[in-house]
Motif scaffolding. Structure first.
Motif, short mmCIF file in Angstrom:
data_model
loop_
_atom_site.label_atom_id
_atom_site.label_comp_id
_atom_site.label_asym_id
_atom_site.label_seq_id
_atom_site.Cartn_x
_atom_site.Cartn_y
_atom_site.Cartn_z
N GLU A 1 -16.88 27.75 41.08
CA GLU A 1 -16.12 26.70 41.89
C GLU A 1 -15.59 27.40 43.07
N ASP A 2 -15.02 28.65 42.91
CA ASP A 2 -14.45 29.65 44.07
C ASP A 2 -15.56 29.89 45.09
N TYR B 1 -15.31 28.49 48.88
CA TYR B 1 -15.51 29.35 50.04
C TYR B 1 -16.49 29.03 51.09
N VAL B 2 -17.81 28.68 50.33
CA VAL B 2 -18.81 28.39 51.20
C VAL B 2 -18.73 27.30 52.17
N VAL B 3 -18.27 26.03 51.60
CA VAL B 3 -17.99 24.78 52.12
C VAL B 3 -16.75 24.91 53.09
N GLY B 4 -15.82 25.72 52.99
CA GLY B 4 -14.71 26.06 53.77
C GLY B 4 -15.36 27.00 55.10
N GLN B 5 -16.42 27.55 55.06
CA GLN B 5 -17.15 28.50 56.13
C GLN B 5 -17.93 27.69 56.92
N VAL B 6 -18.34 26.42 56.56
CA VAL B 6 -19.53 25.56 57.30
C VAL B 6 -18.30 24.59 57.73
#
Length: 86
Positions: free
Chosen positions: A76-77, A81-86
């Motif tokens: 989940e982390d 992180y990935v969703v936050g970067q996009v």
């Protein structure tokens, strides 16, 4: 498949050349200002196929990262992180 290419004179960075679609090219153009999306550098039309020259990323694609893990095994982390970067 993605092919790494370099200019014939050896100058400049290595780029990635891949078969693409008009939809993917349009999406990359729309996301051009996002710093976490590979840069679309140029497109070509050859024998009815769209080819895209892209910025080459050393670590590989997110798709490769996901395929290297068992289904449903991305933490989940990492997803957060990935969703936050996009």
């Amino acid at each position: 498949p993605v092919v790494s290419i370099r200019r014939s004179d050896g100058a400049g960075p290595i780029c990635a050349l891949k078969r693409s679609s008009h939809h993917e090219v349009q999406a990359l153009k729309a996301l051009a200002m996002c710093r976490n999306i590979v840069e679309l550098q140029e497109t070509f039309l050859s024998s009815g196929q769209v080819l895209a020259r892209l910025e080459c990323m050393e670590g590989g694609s997110f798709r490769s990262y996901l395929r290297a893990r068992p289904p449903g095994r991305v933490s989940e982390d990492v997803v957060r992180y990935v969703v936050g970067q996009v």
